[in-house]
Enzyme design. Structure first.
Site: not given
Ligand SMILES: *Cc1c(COP(=O)(O)O)cnc(C)c1O
Length: 423
Positions: A146, A237, A265
């Protein structure tokens, strides 16, 4: 054990009349664990409190950012200090320079950085840079990987090692994923083949969004070699793993250097932030130095930068990572002590318990987990004051502030929920 939920129910009812599904991001609706959402009032340290006054030991950590627990004093103080100076200028600030220097100090591969307001935007920027720098279109991604809610990567697979991307969401035009090539996670041979003529391989170096799945020994180094051979760029990522599994993220932990890296994040300290960066000779295609366009009105926002910088400063203490490793081990131990019948995939302070008796090494094995069992288990945990991720396919995060008592309580709750969900 029953939980008060009248106020959450009332808010959900109101929310559904004005927000789609009552939420602003789908998994929050808790449908994956078969219940209505819990509305949160506040959070501090290892705990969240809902609007009905229930207190939970939290393992969601806002989906990753809360590595130092919720609302660390250093972040709150830094934000209080920054507020009177304004919330947004749309012009460069010293703080952005200090922030970028702090990232570069932690991650030597980041020669140039660009800040964004979310991880999704960071990924979009990194892909555009990779395509502009290589003059190629195809992007290789892993099935179950994702990378944010962006058109080109909302694709998973049919069967077979390498499949052409088919959009998994209506509203994504076939053209948007036509240049997306899908390979199974941990399948090096498939990636090697798919990388021919590709602009880049993008990968979560430790998968976190099919639940935690760790790379097999040599997998990431093999991807590095395959990218070098084919002229494709390697994009890590690290929106979850960055500053979590080591200060230098997966690159440090596995000793593999990526050409471009995406963050989000943790680096925002709980405010909306993303960033991407890497080799100066690749990043220089980006405007204003080069022709590749990327921009954001609130990119490098002073408050978000302030909060992120306060966290990065705390994470410069190497002792933090010893603590996080011990915390992760303690949470894994809690599962074992509670005898919950799960396969646990863990690295450092992130883990996922899978309800299957087979090893989980990729998306296919992750989806063999009994998600109904996870749903029952998660609902029972909530009733016992422990807040797990509301989906099987997410990571549990333990932060620096979970105490021995919190973990002891967690063990009790895990055992009770294990029994309740077995019935
Ligand atoms: C969360 C996440 C994203 C998207 O970040 P947002 O800030 O939600 O846009 C991208 N990649 C990974 C690996 C993520 O976990």
């Amino acid at each position: 054990m029953s939980v008060r939920d009248a106020r959450s129910a009332e808010l959900y009812d109101r929310a559904c009349k004005v927000l789609v599904g009552g939420v602003n991001s789908p998994v929050r609706a808790m449908r994956a664990i078969g219940r209505d959402p819990i509305f949160i009032d506040r959070a501090s340290g290892a705990y969240v409190w809902d609007v009905d006054g229930n207190k939970y030991v939290d393992y969601l950590a806002s989906w990753g950012p809360a590595v130092l627990g919720h609302g660390p004093q250093v972040v709150l103080d830094a934000l209080r200090g920054a507020l009177p100076r304004g919330t947004s200028f749309g012009a460069p600030t010293e703080r952005e320079v200090i922030f970028a220097e702090a990232v570069r100090d932690a991650v030597p591969s980041i020669e140039r950085l660009r800040m964004t307001s979310s991880g999704s935007e960071a990924v979009m920027g990194a892909l555009r840079v990779a395509r502009a720098a290589t003059g190629r279109d195809p992007i290789v991604k892993t099935i179950g990987g994702y990378h944010g809610a962006i058109d080109g990567l909302l694709a998973e697979a049919g069967s077979g090692a390498t499949t052409l991307g088919v959009p998994t969401s209506p509203g994504v035009p076939a053209g948007a994923t036509a240049a997306t090539r899908l390979v199974a996670y941990n399948d090096l041979a498939a990636a090697e083949a798919a990388l021919e003529g590709a602009a880049a391989m993008i990968i979560e170096p430790v998968a976190g969004n099919m639940g935690v799945v760790v790379p097999e020994p040599g997998y990431l180094a093999g991807l590095r070699a395959a990218c070098d051979r084919t002229g494709a760029l390697l994009i890590f990522d690290e929106v979850i793993t960055g500053f979590r599994i080591a200060r230098g993220g997966a690159q440090e932990r596995f000793g593999v250097t990526a050409d471009l890296v995406c963050y989000g994040k943790i680096i925002g300290g709980g405010l909306p932030v993303g960033a991407f960066g890497g080799r100066a000779d690749v990043m220089k295609v980006l405007a204003p130095d080069g022709p590749c366009y990327q921009a954001g009105t609130l990119s490098g926002n002073p408050l978000a930068t302030t909060a992120g910088l306060a966290v990065l400063r705390e994470l410069a203490d190497p002792g933090v990572y010893d603590t996080l490793e011990a915390q992760g081990a303690a949470l894994e131990h809690a599962f074992r002590a509670a005898e919950v019948p799960v396969q646990i995939n863990r690295i450092g302070s992130m883990l996922t318990p899978f309800f299957t008796d087979r090893a989980v090494t990729d998306y296919a094995s992750a989806t063999a987990s009994d998600t109904d069992h996870y749903g029952k288990f998660a609902r029972a945990l909530l009733a016992h004051g422990v807040y797990p991720p509301p989906s099987q396919y997410e990571a549990w995060f333990v932060g620096t502030t979970h105490s021995t008592q919190d973990l002891a309580w967690t063990t009790v709750a895990l055992a009770a929920a294990g029994e309740a969900s077995d019935a």
